[in-house]
Write a protein that holds these residues in place. Structure first.
Motif, mmCIF file in Angstrom:
data_model
loop_
_atom_site.group_PDB
_atom_site.id
_atom_site.type_symbol
_atom_site.label_atom_id
_atom_site.label_comp_id
_atom_site.label_asym_id
_atom_site.label_seq_id
_atom_site.Cartn_x
_atom_site.Cartn_y
_atom_site.Cartn_z
ATOM 1 N N SER A 95 55.934 39.389 26.583
ATOM 2 C CA SER A 95 56.815 38.928 25.628
ATOM 3 C C SER A 95 57.857 39.635 25.393
ATOM 4 N N ASP A 96 59.128 39.144 25.542
ATOM 5 C CA ASP A 96 60.478 39.551 25.517
ATOM 6 C C ASP A 96 60.628 40.917 26.203
ATOM 7 N N THR A 97 60.240 41.051 27.410
ATOM 8 C CA THR A 97 60.241 41.966 28.543
ATOM 9 C C THR A 97 60.356 41.498 29.841
ATOM 10 N N SER A 98 61.054 42.314 30.630
ATOM 11 C CA SER A 98 60.926 42.123 32.191
ATOM 12 C C SER A 98 59.776 42.640 32.771
ATOM 13 N N PHE A 99 58.880 43.263 32.143
ATOM 14 C CA PHE A 99 57.316 44.020 32.494
ATOM 15 C C PHE A 99 56.590 43.015 33.287
ATOM 16 N N ARG A 100 56.424 43.071 34.406
ATOM 17 C CA ARG A 100 55.475 41.997 35.004
ATOM 18 C C ARG A 100 54.164 42.639 35.950
ATOM 19 N N LEU A 101 53.256 41.961 36.093
ATOM 20 C CA LEU A 101 51.903 42.252 36.615
ATOM 21 C C LEU A 101 51.785 40.840 37.373
ATOM 22 N N ASP A 102 51.135 41.083 38.629
ATOM 23 C CA ASP A 102 50.879 39.898 39.389
ATOM 24 C C ASP A 102 49.327 40.018 39.888
ATOM 25 N N PHE A 103 48.604 38.966 40.015
ATOM 26 C CA PHE A 103 47.124 39.026 40.078
ATOM 27 C C PHE A 103 46.927 38.052 41.062
ATOM 28 N N LYS A 104 46.263 38.312 42.083
ATOM 29 C CA LYS A 104 46.079 37.493 43.256
ATOM 30 C C LYS A 104 44.576 37.483 43.715
ATOM 31 N N ARG A 105 43.581 36.610 43.325
ATOM 32 C CA ARG A 105 42.368 36.199 43.464
ATOM 33 C C ARG A 105 42.089 35.774 44.966
ATOM 34 N N ASP A 106 41.194 36.674 45.676
ATOM 35 C CA ASP A 106 40.744 36.093 47.138
ATOM 36 C C ASP A 106 39.324 35.322 47.214
ATOM 37 N N LYS A 107 38.986 34.868 48.226
ATOM 38 C CA LYS A 107 37.883 33.877 48.086
ATOM 39 C C LYS A 107 36.613 34.494 47.672
ATOM 40 N N LYS A 108 36.425 35.874 47.747
ATOM 41 C CA LYS A 108 35.157 36.593 47.387
ATOM 42 C C LYS A 108 35.113 36.795 45.942
ATOM 43 N N GLY A 109 36.430 36.562 45.186
ATOM 44 C CA GLY A 109 36.319 36.924 43.775
ATOM 45 C C GLY A 109 36.967 38.202 43.328
ATOM 46 N N PHE A 110 37.527 38.908 44.342
ATOM 47 C CA PHE A 110 38.184 40.125 44.130
ATOM 48 C C PHE A 110 39.702 39.778 43.671
ATOM 49 N N VAL A 111 40.212 40.734 42.687
ATOM 50 C CA VAL A 111 41.736 40.631 42.527
ATOM 51 C C VAL A 111 42.465 41.651 42.872
ATOM 52 N N SER A 112 43.770 41.317 43.385
ATOM 53 C CA SER A 112 44.707 42.200 43.680
ATOM 54 C C SER A 112 45.749 42.364 42.565
ATOM 55 N N VAL A 113 46.079 43.486 42.138
ATOM 56 C CA VAL A 113 46.895 43.538 41.056
ATOM 57 C C VAL A 113 48.136 44.413 41.623
ATOM 58 N N SER A 114 49.333 43.983 41.333
ATOM 59 C CA SER A 114 50.671 44.459 42.012
ATOM 60 C C SER A 114 51.862 44.355 40.961
ATOM 61 N N ALA A 115 52.487 45.230 41.080
ATOM 62 C CA ALA A 115 53.885 45.258 39.965
ATOM 63 C C ALA A 115 55.029 45.768 41.279
#
Length: 146
Positions: A72-92
């Motif tokens: 909120s009120d920032t440009s800081f961003r994290l991206d989350f992508k879940r694969d079919k096995k339930g694992f999540v990649s976190v990127s910035a």
């Protein structure tokens, strides 16, 4: 494995639901943090954590497989992508921070959320709607993990 830390910036006067703070996210492949950028990427921390938990809940329930969280009120961003096995990649900023199981990621966010609640959040006025939204988001994500 992903580790998260949340903090409230000191010297803001009386505690408020709109206090500024920072997010730190670390994984096996990198680190993302809101502090130390020009322009500043600090955020309204309580609102941002509530938004982060709500976003992660959508990953847990399967409503979404990809989430882009921006504080909120920032440009800081994290991206989350879940694969079919339930694992999540976190990127910035397009750079991988790390991968985690969905459950481990949820707890990586809940631990510092609870620490902030037990410390700083308690100083907010009891009737502050930000406080109740924050606590509600914690309860909702815990319920999905049970």
């Amino acid at each position: 494995m992903i580790t998260m830390k949340f903090s409230v910036r000191p010297g803001q006067g009386e505690p408020s639901g709109f206090d500024l703070g920072d997010i730190y996210c670390e994984g096996d492949s990198g680190t993302a943090k809101s502090v130390g950028h020009i322009p500043d990427q600090g955020m309204m921390i309580y609102l941002s954590i509530t938004l982060l938990l709500d976003s992660l809940r959508e990953l847990i329930t399967g409503e979404r497989k990809v989430i882009s969280f921006t504080g909120s009120d920032t440009s800081f961003r994290l991206d989350f992508k879940r694969d079919k096995k339930g694992f999540v990649s976190v990127s910035a900023q397009g750079e991988l921070i790390g991968k985690s199981s969905l459950e481990d990621l949820a707890y990586a966010a809940l631990r510092p959320t609870q620490e902030l609640a037990e410390g700083n959040l308690l100083h907010l006025p009891a009737g502050d709607p930000v406080r109740s939204d924050y606590l509600s988001a914690v309860q909702e994500i815990r319920a999905k993990l049970a």
